[in-house]
Structure formats: structure tokens, C-alpha cells
Design an enzyme around this catalytic site. Sequence first.
Site: not given
Lengths: 253, 122
Positions: A1-2
Site C-alpha cells: 500500500c501507499t
Amino acid sequence: CTSVVAEDSSGKLYHARNLDFGLFLGWDVKNSSWMITELLRPLVVNVNFVRNNKTVFMSTSFAGYVGMLTGMKPGIFTLTMNERFSLDGGYIGVIEWILGDRDGSWMSFLTRSVLENATSYDEAKALLSKTQILAPAYFILGGNKSGDACVITRSRKSCLDIWELDTKDDRWYVLETNYDHWKPPLPIDNRRDPAKKCMNRTGQKNISFTTMYDVLSTKPVLNKLTTYTALMSVSDGKLEAYLRDCPDPCVPW
Amino acid sequence: AQDVPPYTEDCRSGTYPPSGPTYKGPVPWYTVNLDQAPYERWQSMIKDKKEPLNDVIQHIKKLANFVIPSGKLIVLVDALLPGLIGKLPYPFGEEIKGVADAAETPLGEILLFNIFYEVFTV
């Protein structure tokens, strides 16, 4: 994830995230994709949680998953959660919980409770940093006034770090992938530096949904695990989410 | 390899509003009414999403059977986890029961889907 929370030159906060999930959970050789990522996409939903016909909070979630990973309490705060890997991982917490030690909170149930019940950025921050949880995690929290954003790094039992936005120190955004921000990321999974490069190139004065989406569309920030991109503006009460794909050539994570 | 093109791109621009090969479509909106009983809140959404939800559950079961080929892990999930549903904090246990019934899927498997994050961090 970012996940990233950024403050524009006028003090307005934007919160955006790519949800990446499915690593090592089955690779589809024929379609060059992660099986569970593909299977999760049709389950992505935006949910408007209402009480007395009024919105309490909004979320981008998976149908059938009653906890929350991405959400916004309009006008008050935005919240995303990123996975944190640790040897002292969630499976230990689950075993302890099954054996009767129920002091810890399930991560996604905690985020749901915070979105539902917290009435301010500070209250949300306190709950996310102090509540004992079953699995390590990163909570990325944004408020509705200048300087109100942070990344909370959690182990199961304690808060390891709170990394705050600090525009006076030229830190106009906080960006979290899946590694402690004070340590280098794994060299074969460095989404942090490409994302930071694009944020810095964009610049504080140009931050908007458009440019945040551009950053999250740049490989390897966008990768084969990316299920959706969500964009939130707390002051406008706006949440947008889009299903994503990363056709070849694209990095698997 | 990650650091070189085409796996690492120059910063993209002009991708919004979303279109093109990296965009797979919009996300539908649903309303969950918190004034409703927890058991009922998710029913209409799950009726729409029953098939993809069961596809994910089947895949998780396949993975579990890959890890422990005897199938005993899923037997354990189906037998053990429903007994723990009442131990979950309110309203999550009731909501998960509602999801499982609407999806016509064993309760233990829907609970496993809901705690997958904790299990997956291994």
C-alpha cells in the site's frame, strides 16, 4: 500500500492511497496477475454510513468486510491503514485472543470504531496510538486544519512512533508504504522513493486530486497488487475511488 | 529490476480523470444505515456481491488446503470460528452473522475473511 496526506499552499489537506493486497496468495501465470487481487476488485465498494439520515462517515471497503481500511469523517478527519510486517505479527495476537486474552482490538474493527465514534482529529490520534491491537500496523491520519496529519507506527502493544506533518520544516506531506519511515525500505520493494520523487516534483502549490492520482498512477507506486486508488478531501467531504490495473510491463509488488 | 524502466516510470501526468489501461472502472456507492439492527445492515449490499464474495472465500479455502492439504484447516475454521463470534465486540459479531447469512456462506469462513489482515501479517 501507499498512503499520503499532503497540505497545499492554502493549508487544505488531501489524503490519498493505493490499496495493494494479495502478495504470494496465488499467481495467475496466464494473466500475469495475483489471483486474490483480481478477485477482490469486484468487491470494492464505497459506503456511506448514515445515522438519522445524516452521514457519519464514508469509506472505501470490500463487501463482506465489516472493518475499515480507508475512510473519512467529513469535515473532521481522514484515515487509512497500511500493513506492517513483523515477526511479532498478527497471528500471535489471534492465537492469544482465541486462548482468551482479549485485551487487544482487531485492527480493522478499531479503525471502524474510530471512524464511527471519534469526534476530532486529536481523539482519533489518541485512540489509534493508545489502543492495544492484535497486529502491527501503520495508521495514516489527516485532520482538517493546517499541520494536522501524521503516520502512527504501531506494534501490537505499543505506539512506536508518531511522524507528524510539519510545514515549518518543509514537511508538507507524510507518505507511508509498508516500512518504518526511519528505516530504508526493502531494496526490492522501494515504492517510497519513487512516490516521494513525484510528490516533490509536483510541489506543494500544485497538490490536488489530479496530481495525487498522477503520483499513485506511477509505477511502481502502481503495481500488480494495486486494487483501488482512493482520494479524499476532508474539507470538501469528497471521497473518490477507482479500480486499478497494472498491465505488463509492471512490477509484481 | 524494479529501479529501471519500464518497472519504474517517470512521474506520470494527465492521468486524471481516470481512463486508459490502468483504470478498471468506478467503485459503486452503497448506504449502510447504522440505525438498522447490525444483522440487517449489510444485507442488500451482500445480495449484490454474493458471487464475488464467495469467489474470494473459495480462493482462500484453496490456499488453506494448499498449506494443509488434508483440508483439516478449513474443517477447523468451520468448526471453531463460529463459536468465537459472540466474543467479538459489538456490533461486529452480529454484522458478520448477517453477512454470512446473506451470502449463504459458512459463518467461520466469513469471519476468517474479516480477520484475514491479522492472520496475513505473518
